[in-house]
Design a protein around this motif. Structure first.
Motif, PDB file in Angstrom:
ATOM      1  N   LYS A 213       0.872  -1.184   0.000  1.00 28.53           N
ATOM      2  CA  LYS A 213       0.000   0.000   0.000  1.00 28.53           C
ATOM      3  C   LYS A 213       0.899   1.221   0.000  1.00 28.53           C
ATOM      4  O   LYS A 213       1.090   1.898   1.005  1.00 28.53           O
ATOM      5  CB  LYS A 213      -0.923  -0.001   1.229  1.00 28.53           C
ATOM      6  CG  LYS A 213      -1.977   1.119   1.215  1.00 28.53           C
ATOM      7  CD  LYS A 213      -2.900   0.998   2.435  1.00 28.53           C
ATOM      8  CE  LYS A 213      -3.856   2.175   2.550  1.00 28.53           C
ATOM      9  NZ  LYS A 213      -4.771   2.325   1.423  1.00 28.53           N
ATOM     10  N   GLY A 215       1.076   3.503  -2.968  1.00 31.97           N
ATOM     11  CA  GLY A 215       0.775   4.410  -4.058  1.00 31.97           C
ATOM     12  C   GLY A 215       0.713   5.865  -3.612  1.00 31.97           C
ATOM     13  O   GLY A 215       0.205   6.168  -2.530  1.00 31.97           O
ATOM     14  N   VAL A 217      -0.244   9.892  -5.071  1.00 22.58           N
ATOM     15  CA  VAL A 217      -1.030  10.573  -6.100  1.00 22.58           C
ATOM     16  C   VAL A 217      -0.748  12.071  -6.053  1.00 22.58           C
ATOM     17  O   VAL A 217      -0.712  12.688  -4.973  1.00 22.58           O
ATOM     18  CB  VAL A 217      -2.542  10.318  -5.897  1.00 22.58           C
ATOM     19  CG1 VAL A 217      -3.370  11.186  -6.838  1.00 22.58           C
ATOM     20  CG2 VAL A 217      -2.864   8.841  -6.108  1.00 22.58           C
ATOM     21  N   ASP A 249       5.408   3.711  -8.333  1.00 24.15           N
ATOM     22  CA  ASP A 249       4.057   3.678  -7.774  1.00 24.15           C
ATOM     23  C   ASP A 249       3.509   5.084  -7.528  1.00 24.15           C
ATOM     24  O   ASP A 249       2.932   5.384  -6.483  1.00 24.15           O
ATOM     25  CB  ASP A 249       4.026   2.863  -6.475  1.00 24.15           C
ATOM     26  CG  ASP A 249       2.654   2.223  -6.241  1.00 24.15           C
ATOM     27  OD1 ASP A 249       1.724   2.493  -7.036  1.00 24.15           O
ATOM     28  OD2 ASP A 249       2.507   1.470  -5.267  1.00 24.15           O
ATOM     29  N   HIS A 251       1.114   8.176  -9.300  1.00 22.48           N
ATOM     30  CA  HIS A 251       0.029   8.329 -10.258  1.00 22.48           C
ATOM     31  C   HIS A 251      -0.402   9.787 -10.306  1.00 22.48           C
ATOM     32  O   HIS A 251      -0.388  10.487  -9.285  1.00 22.48           O
ATOM     33  CB  HIS A 251      -1.151   7.430  -9.874  1.00 22.48           C
ATOM     34  CG  HIS A 251      -0.728   6.020  -9.590  1.00 22.48           C
ATOM     35  ND1 HIS A 251      -0.612   5.060 -10.567  1.00 22.48           N
ATOM     36  CD2 HIS A 251      -0.360   5.419  -8.420  1.00 22.48           C
ATOM     37  CE1 HIS A 251      -0.210   3.928 -10.033  1.00 22.48           C
ATOM     38  NE2 HIS A 251      -0.039   4.115  -8.727  1.00 22.48           N
ATOM     39  N   VAL A 265      -7.498   7.256  -6.686  1.00 19.73           N
ATOM     40  CA  VAL A 265      -7.229   7.062  -5.261  1.00 19.73           C
ATOM     41  C   VAL A 265      -7.930   5.769  -4.855  1.00 19.73           C
ATOM     42  O   VAL A 265      -9.151   5.727  -4.738  1.00 19.73           O
ATOM     43  CB  VAL A 265      -7.742   8.254  -4.432  1.00 19.73           C
ATOM     44  CG1 VAL A 265      -7.403   8.065  -2.958  1.00 19.73           C
ATOM     45  CG2 VAL A 265      -7.157   9.571  -4.951  1.00 19.73           C
ATOM     46  N   ASN A 266      -7.150   4.717  -4.657  1.00 18.94           N
ATOM     47  CA  ASN A 266      -7.733   3.396  -4.437  1.00 18.94           C
ATOM     48  C   ASN A 266      -7.146   2.723  -3.202  1.00 18.94           C
ATOM     49  O   ASN A 266      -6.402   3.351  -2.435  1.00 18.94           O
ATOM     50  CB  ASN A 266      -7.546   2.530  -5.683  1.00 18.94           C
ATOM     51  CG  ASN A 266      -6.085   2.431  -6.107  1.00 18.94           C
ATOM     52  OD1 ASN A 266      -5.209   2.117  -5.302  1.00 18.94           O
ATOM     53  ND2 ASN A 266      -5.815   2.723  -7.381  1.00 18.94           N
ATOM     54  N   LYS A 268      -4.799   0.811  -2.774  1.00 18.40           N
ATOM     55  CA  LYS A 268      -3.346   0.728  -2.718  1.00 18.40           C
ATOM     56  C   LYS A 268      -2.676   2.082  -2.526  1.00 18.40           C
ATOM     57  O   LYS A 268      -1.455   2.178  -2.490  1.00 18.40           O
ATOM     58  CB  LYS A 268      -2.810   0.073  -3.992  1.00 18.40           C
ATOM     59  CG  LYS A 268      -3.211  -1.396  -4.135  1.00 18.40           C
ATOM     60  CD  LYS A 268      -2.542  -2.027  -5.343  1.00 18.40           C
ATOM     61  CE  LYS A 268      -2.893  -3.517  -5.438  1.00 18.40           C
ATOM     62  NZ  LYS A 268      -2.229  -4.170  -6.588  1.00 18.40           N
ATOM     63  N   THR A 269      -3.484   3.124  -2.377  1.00 16.52           N
ATOM     64  CA  THR A 269      -2.945   4.478  -2.232  1.00 16.52           C
ATOM     65  C   THR A 269      -2.545   4.756  -0.791  1.00 16.52           C
ATOM     66  O   THR A 269      -3.342   4.545   0.131  1.00 16.52           O
ATOM     67  CB  THR A 269      -3.967   5.534  -2.687  1.00 16.52           C
ATOM     68  OG1 THR A 269      -4.339   5.278  -4.045  1.00 16.52           O
ATOM     69  CG2 THR A 269      -3.388   6.928  -2.573  1.00 16.52           C
ATOM     70  N   VAL A 272      -2.012  11.270  -0.886  1.00 15.53           N
ATOM     71  CA  VAL A 272      -2.388  12.178  -1.963  1.00 15.53           C
ATOM     72  C   VAL A 272      -1.857  13.558  -1.586  1.00 15.53           C
ATOM     73  O   VAL A 272      -2.111  14.044  -0.482  1.00 15.53           O
ATOM     74  CB  VAL A 272      -3.918  12.233  -2.141  1.00 15.53           C
ATOM     75  CG1 VAL A 272      -4.299  13.255  -3.200  1.00 15.53           C
ATOM     76  CG2 VAL A 272      -4.471  10.850  -2.475  1.00 15.53           C
ATOM     77  N   CYS A 298     -10.033   9.726   0.406  1.00 13.97           N
ATOM     78  CA  CYS A 298      -8.901   9.310   1.241  1.00 13.97           C
ATOM     79  C   CYS A 298      -9.391   8.586   2.489  1.00 13.97           C
ATOM     80  O   CYS A 298      -8.800   7.580   2.910  1.00 13.97           O
ATOM     81  CB  CYS A 298      -8.048  10.517   1.616  1.00 13.97           C
ATOM     82  SG  CYS A 298      -7.024  11.142   0.268  1.00 13.97           S
ATOM     83  N   ALA A 303      -6.088   6.450   2.994  1.00 18.18           N
ATOM     84  CA  ALA A 303      -4.926   7.199   2.511  1.00 18.18           C
ATOM     85  C   ALA A 303      -4.827   8.538   3.234  1.00 18.18           C
ATOM     86  O   ALA A 303      -5.841   9.077   3.708  1.00 18.18           O
ATOM     87  CB  ALA A 303      -5.031   7.432   1.008  1.00 18.18           C
TER      88      ALA A 303
END
Length: 496
Positions: A213, A215, A217, A249, A251, A265-266, A268-269, A272, A298, A303
């Protein structure tokens, strides 16, 4: 909040454009204040008074710059101006006396504030006195020991946030959560720390192995710094391409766009990062509804939401944090800051809520110089000055006046200045203001024309003129700056 003001009338009319055109070569230091829409654009600054070519190669300044160029890595394209001192919003630079009627320096009006850094202006006497006192006591001791001022700075930052609002606390609601501060040396270091904290928090809170986890953004037109992690979050090929590959990783989404947000924003994020008002990207404010959607998403996926307020925070937007007066459902988990925190002395910081702080343990991160007693004492003083209600009152008036004058400029020059729903001009918040030019190359041209008439402004994004004066700016200084910009627009029209 500070916003564009409604139009007001003033009393002093300008000389007509035709008359000023003929007189311009005779005017060496023109001044005109309180222009109005009825008077037409100011034409008192049509002539170049501060040419970039003032330093001839055989002059003292020319020889000095040539010597500097021989040993300095050329990462900036700089005009042949050698700045030597400043006071308030004024800057002085050395020139060739033979090209300046025997005078060895020129005076500039600085509406860049060192790229939104010198909020209290240049050479502030109180800051100078504090720096002298502290340098005589203790400059550096390392973070292996406490010092007198790093803790005081963190304490003041937390208390001001509790008073003014931010990080989940509404303005005036009082302390509801523990906040923690990490002190660094710059904005990019603050962003690096925040990104690391986001990944560590994700691993701990979701009980995931490293990388499961992780990721990160960011969004189009963002600028978060030039180190490898911060650069990876700055999706601009001009900055990224020479240094690829960057960290993985990562995005990128569309700023202010709801399309595809749930996929971006999923689960695995980890984090942000977003600027509530983009600075380098062109002075674009994020919509409140979009920030609320980011906050909601989030929360749904666990996240962290990071607000990069390096340029728009610390009262530049009119409030302590750009988001201080937003509803709490648009607040972040971390704030990064730097530029104005010590009014030019290098420093950066991350302010975070309890859930982030609880995930970070001894040894997870560090810094050699961050939180040193000299920088921390200066920043502690600057924070106290910036939060003075009298400064906010003055800044509010100057901001309103600046927006009013720039609206008039825009209306004078619809052939040059863009004004659309997507790119309104002027735009921004407080004293972070942008104007988009119809011809993108004109933004850099206006910067040059203004400098050659004694005014320093900046460009931003692909087509914007960026105006970020010190927060102590007066209405009279606003008038002088916009008068010069109006004359620059007349020059552009003439050249076209």
């Amino acid at each position: 909040m500070l916003a564009a003001a409604t139009r007001t009338s003033a009393s002093v009319a300008s000389t007509s454009a035709s008359a000023s055109k003929s007189l311009a070569p005779l005017i060496s230091r023109p001044r005109r204040y309180l222009a109005t829409a009825a008077s037409g654009p100011c034409s008192s600054y049509l002539s170049v008074t501060h040419p970039d070519s003032s330093a001839s190669p055989d002059s003292e300044v020319g020889k000095t710059l040539a010597r500097f160029d021989a040993s300095t890595l050329a990462t900036y394209a700089r005009p042949t101006v050698l700045l030597t001192r400043g006071k308030g919003l004024d800057l002085w630079g050395k020139v060739d006396p033979a090209k300046n009627e025997g005078q060895g320096e020129w005076k500039y009006l600085d509406f860049s504030s060192g790229i939104a850094v010198n909020s209290l202006g240049h050479a502030d006497s109180q800051i100078a006195q504090i720096a002298r006192e502290q340098a005589d006591r203790l400059v550096h001791s390392s973070n292996l020991y406490h010092n007198e001022w790093s803790g005081e700075l963190a304490d003041r930052m937390v208390k001001l946030t509790q008073e003014h609002g931010g990080l989940g606390m509404a303005k005036g609601a009082g302390a509801k959560d523990e906040l923690k501060v990490f002190l660094a040396n710059s904005g990019t270091e603050a962003n690096e720390a925040a990104l690391k904290f986001a990944r560590k928090h994700a691993m701990i809170s979701a009980n995931k192995a490293p990388g499961e986890k992780a990721g990160l953004v960011s969004f189009t037109n963002a600028f978060h710094g030039r180190t490898m992690g911060a650069l990876a979050m700055t999706p601009n090929p001009k900055y990224q391409a020479p240094f690829a590959p960057l960290i993985g990783d990562v995005h990128s989404g569309q700023y202010n766009s709801f399309d595809g947000l749930n996929d971006l924003v999923n689960e695995k994020t980890a984090g942000v990062i977003v600027e509530p008002v983009q600075g380098e990207g062109g002075i674009f404010p994020a919509s409140l509804e979009w920030l609320q959607a980011l906050r909601k998403r989030c929360n749904e996926v666990g996240a962290l939401l990071i607000y990069d307020e390096i340029q728009c925070g610390l009262f530049r937007s009119g409030t302590l944090w750009c988001h201080s007066e937003f509803p709490v459902d648009a607040h972040p988990d971390l704030i990064t800051m730097a530029k104005p925190l010590a009014n030019g002395f290098p420093i950066g910081a991350v302010l975070m809520n309890k859930k982030v702080a609880d995930a970070i343990t001894v040894g997870d991160h560090g810094t050699t110089f961050g939180g040193g007693p000299l920088a921390s004492r200066i920043a502690h003083h600057v924070l106290g000055r910036l939060s003075d209600p009298q400064l906010k009152e003055s800044m509010t008036a100057s901001s309103a006046h600046l927006f009013t004058r720039l609206e008039t400029l825009r209306d004078h020059f619809p052939d040059l200045v863009v004004h659309t729903p997507e790119k309104p001009s002027p735009r921004g918040k407080g004293l972070l203001v942008g104007l988009s030019m119809r011809e993108p190359s004109h933004a850099g041209k206006v910067v040059k024309l203004a400098r050659e008439r004694g005014l320093i402004v900046l460009s931003a994004g692909s087509d914007a003129v960026r105006i970020v004066p010190s927060l102590i700016v007066t209405k009279e200084q606003v008038d002088q700056a916009v008068d010069i910009l109006e004359s620059c627009m007349l020059v552009l029209q003439r050249e076209a």
